[in-house]
Write a protein that holds these residues in place. Structure first.
Motif, PDB file in Angstrom:
ATOM      1  N   GLU A  56      12.227  -9.361 -18.119  1.00  0.00           N
ATOM      2  CA  GLU A  56      10.844  -8.961 -18.308  1.00  0.00           C
ATOM      3  C   GLU A  56      10.501  -9.146 -19.772  1.00  0.00           C
ATOM      4  O   GLU A  56      11.228  -8.716 -20.653  1.00  0.00           O
ATOM      5  CB  GLU A  56      10.646  -7.499 -17.922  1.00  0.00           C
ATOM      6  CG  GLU A  56      10.746  -7.257 -16.444  1.00  0.00           C
ATOM      7  CD  GLU A  56      10.543  -5.797 -16.100  1.00  0.00           C
ATOM      8  OE1 GLU A  56      10.549  -4.950 -17.005  1.00  0.00           O
ATOM      9  OE2 GLU A  56      10.386  -5.511 -14.914  1.00  0.00           O
ATOM     10  N   PRO A  58       7.820  -8.264 -22.621  1.00  0.00           N
ATOM     11  CA  PRO A  58       6.671  -7.406 -22.880  1.00  0.00           C
ATOM     12  C   PRO A  58       5.476  -8.218 -23.371  1.00  0.00           C
ATOM     13  O   PRO A  58       5.619  -9.227 -24.042  1.00  0.00           O
ATOM     14  CB  PRO A  58       7.153  -6.444 -23.954  1.00  0.00           C
ATOM     15  CG  PRO A  58       8.478  -6.929 -24.402  1.00  0.00           C
ATOM     16  CD  PRO A  58       8.946  -7.993 -23.473  1.00  0.00           C
ATOM     17  N   SER A  73       0.385  -5.316 -16.650  1.00  0.00           N
ATOM     18  CA  SER A  73       1.455  -5.848 -17.498  1.00  0.00           C
ATOM     19  C   SER A  73       2.486  -4.759 -17.730  1.00  0.00           C
ATOM     20  O   SER A  73       2.154  -3.576 -17.785  1.00  0.00           O
ATOM     21  CB  SER A  73       0.903  -6.301 -18.846  1.00  0.00           C
ATOM     22  OG  SER A  73      -0.130  -7.228 -18.682  1.00  0.00           O
ATOM     23  N   VAL A  74       3.746  -5.164 -17.871  1.00  0.00           N
ATOM     24  CA  VAL A  74       4.805  -4.206 -18.186  1.00  0.00           C
ATOM     25  C   VAL A  74       4.792  -3.959 -19.689  1.00  0.00           C
ATOM     26  O   VAL A  74       4.530  -4.867 -20.480  1.00  0.00           O
ATOM     27  CB  VAL A  74       6.178  -4.718 -17.702  1.00  0.00           C
ATOM     28  CG1 VAL A  74       6.619  -5.946 -18.469  1.00  0.00           C
ATOM     29  CG2 VAL A  74       7.228  -3.642 -17.779  1.00  0.00           C
ATOM     30  N   GLY A  78       9.057   1.339 -22.084  1.00  0.00           N
ATOM     31  CA  GLY A  78       9.687   2.006 -20.946  1.00  0.00           C
ATOM     32  C   GLY A  78      10.958   2.694 -21.390  1.00  0.00           C
ATOM     33  O   GLY A  78      11.605   2.301 -22.353  1.00  0.00           O
ATOM     34  N   CYS A  82      15.924   3.560 -15.021  1.00  0.00           N
ATOM     35  CA  CYS A  82      14.878   3.006 -14.155  1.00  0.00           C
ATOM     36  C   CYS A  82      13.541   3.677 -14.460  1.00  0.00           C
ATOM     37  O   CYS A  82      12.965   4.362 -13.622  1.00  0.00           O
ATOM     38  CB  CYS A  82      15.264   3.193 -12.692  1.00  0.00           C
ATOM     39  SG  CYS A  82      14.164   2.300 -11.572  1.00  0.00           S
ATOM     40  N   LYS A  84       9.820   2.550 -15.938  1.00  0.00           N
ATOM     41  CA  LYS A  84       8.972   1.418 -16.309  1.00  0.00           C
ATOM     42  C   LYS A  84       7.574   1.922 -16.613  1.00  0.00           C
ATOM     43  O   LYS A  84       7.020   2.722 -15.871  1.00  0.00           O
ATOM     44  CB  LYS A  84       8.891   0.392 -15.175  1.00  0.00           C
ATOM     45  CG  LYS A  84      10.222  -0.128 -14.698  1.00  0.00           C
ATOM     46  CD  LYS A  84      10.801  -1.116 -15.636  1.00  0.00           C
ATOM     47  CE  LYS A  84      12.089  -1.671 -15.028  1.00  0.00           C
ATOM     48  NZ  LYS A  84      12.734  -2.598 -15.873  1.00  0.00           N
ATOM     49  N   SER A  85       7.002   1.436 -17.725  1.00  0.00           N
ATOM     50  CA  SER A  85       5.618   1.749 -18.077  1.00  0.00           C
ATOM     51  C   SER A  85       4.785   0.482 -17.944  1.00  0.00           C
ATOM     52  O   SER A  85       5.229  -0.607 -18.307  1.00  0.00           O
ATOM     53  CB  SER A  85       5.535   2.261 -19.514  1.00  0.00           C
ATOM     54  OG  SER A  85       6.177   3.510 -19.618  1.00  0.00           O
ATOM     55  N   TYR A  86       3.579   0.646 -17.451  1.00  0.00           N
ATOM     56  CA  TYR A  86       2.679  -0.475 -17.214  1.00  0.00           C
ATOM     57  C   TYR A  86       1.318  -0.182 -17.815  1.00  0.00           C
ATOM     58  O   TYR A  86       0.971   0.987 -18.050  1.00  0.00           O
ATOM     59  CB  TYR A  86       2.526  -0.720 -15.707  1.00  0.00           C
ATOM     60  CG  TYR A  86       3.823  -1.114 -15.059  1.00  0.00           C
ATOM     61  CD1 TYR A  86       4.191  -2.442 -14.951  1.00  0.00           C
ATOM     62  CD2 TYR A  86       4.718  -0.152 -14.594  1.00  0.00           C
ATOM     63  CE1 TYR A  86       5.389  -2.813 -14.387  1.00  0.00           C
ATOM     64  CE2 TYR A  86       5.924  -0.516 -14.033  1.00  0.00           C
ATOM     65  CZ  TYR A  86       6.254  -1.845 -13.930  1.00  0.00           C
ATOM     66  OH  TYR A  86       7.457  -2.201 -13.378  1.00  0.00           O
ATOM     67  N   ARG A 137      -2.319   3.648 -18.018  1.00  0.00           N
ATOM     68  CA  ARG A 137      -0.896   3.428 -18.294  1.00  0.00           C
ATOM     69  C   ARG A 137      -0.020   4.280 -17.372  1.00  0.00           C
ATOM     70  O   ARG A 137       0.482   5.309 -17.794  1.00  0.00           O
ATOM     71  CB  ARG A 137      -0.599   3.721 -19.759  1.00  0.00           C
ATOM     72  CG  ARG A 137      -1.321   2.757 -20.670  1.00  0.00           C
ATOM     73  CD  ARG A 137      -1.070   3.048 -22.131  1.00  0.00           C
ATOM     74  NE  ARG A 137      -1.810   2.108 -22.941  1.00  0.00           N
ATOM     75  CZ  ARG A 137      -1.257   1.156 -23.663  1.00  0.00           C
ATOM     76  NH1 ARG A 137       0.043   1.022 -23.688  1.00  0.00           N
ATOM     77  NH2 ARG A 137      -2.000   0.336 -24.363  1.00  0.00           N
ATOM     78  N   ARG A 139       3.349   5.289 -15.241  1.00  0.00           N
ATOM     79  CA  ARG A 139       4.790   5.206 -15.505  1.00  0.00           C
ATOM     80  C   ARG A 139       5.516   5.458 -14.190  1.00  0.00           C
ATOM     81  O   ARG A 139       5.232   6.430 -13.496  1.00  0.00           O
ATOM     82  CB  ARG A 139       5.162   6.253 -16.539  1.00  0.00           C
ATOM     83  CG  ARG A 139       6.538   6.116 -17.060  1.00  0.00           C
ATOM     84  CD  ARG A 139       6.736   7.079 -18.211  1.00  0.00           C
ATOM     85  NE  ARG A 139       8.003   6.772 -18.813  1.00  0.00           N
ATOM     86  CZ  ARG A 139       8.303   7.037 -20.036  1.00  0.00           C
ATOM     87  NH1 ARG A 139       7.424   7.618 -20.810  1.00  0.00           N
ATOM     88  NH2 ARG A 139       9.478   6.736 -20.506  1.00  0.00           N
ATOM     89  N   VAL A 166       8.903  -3.346  -8.743  1.00  0.00           N
ATOM     90  CA  VAL A 166       9.647  -2.536  -9.697  1.00  0.00           C
ATOM     91  C   VAL A 166      11.080  -2.491  -9.183  1.00  0.00           C
ATOM     92  O   VAL A 166      11.320  -2.166  -8.021  1.00  0.00           O
ATOM     93  CB  VAL A 166       9.067  -1.108  -9.786  1.00  0.00           C
ATOM     94  CG1 VAL A 166       9.923  -0.238 -10.691  1.00  0.00           C
ATOM     95  CG2 VAL A 166       7.636  -1.160 -10.284  1.00  0.00           C
TER      96      VAL A 166
END
Length: 168
Positions: A56, A58, A73-74, A78, A82, A84-86, A137, A139, A166
């Motif tokens: 991935e 950024p 978008s990622v 994060g 496991c 992940k923030s988007y 945003r 998460r 994800v």
């Protein structure tokens, strides 16, 4: 017909059958021998291992938001494991700039059991101007699967992002 003649016909038929059987056996033996020889003389191709990987990347530069489209978008921030923030972005155009407009975000997760999108998170906001780039945003923590982001704007049709996966 005489007995001698019958015996002669029977003997010649048996002889022909025996000759055909021997010829078929010889052909089969030759074929099997040739196949074994060609298999033994050929060297097997060496095995080749192919390793595929994905990473991935950024987003460092945000593209301008577009009305009627949600982009996801990622983010690089994060957490460990496991987590992940988007960032989801869109351009919302207020149909009545004299009044404020409300909108809501929905993060939906695909449920294979029900074969439907199920609400995972929601968030609501609003603004009072002609147009505004909005972003959210969400998460996701320890819950791999397929997701999508939906944006519902008061007085307009809902828009949905492309689905994204994800994984941990």
């Amino acid at each position: 017909m005489s007995t001698t003649r019958n015996a002669a016909v029977l003997a010649s038929g048996t002889a022909n059958t025996a000759k055909l059987f021997v010829a078929a056996l010889a052909f089969t033996s030759a074929y099997v021998g040739f196949s074994a020889y060609s298999s033994a003389s050929s060297t097997p191709e060496p095995a080749t291992t192919v390793t595929l990987s994905a990473q991935e990347v950024p987003i460092t530069e945000q593209l301008p938001a577009q009305a009627g489209k949600v982009t996801v978008s990622v983010l690089a921030d994060g957490g460990a494991g496991c987590v992940k923030s988007y960032v989801a972005r869109s351009l919302v155009v207020n149909p009545d700039p004299a009044h404020g407009v409300a909108y809501g975000w929905r993060l939906a997760r695909w449920s294979p059991a029900t074969k439907s999108w199920r609400t995972y998170f929601v968030d609501y906001d609003g603004f009072a101007s002609a147009a505004q780039t909005v972003e959210w945003r969400p998460r996701i923590t320890r819950n791999p699967g397929w997701y999508r982001v939906e944006l519902a704007v008061e007085g307009a049709k809902n828009i949905t992002s492309d689905r994204f996966q994800v994984s941990c």
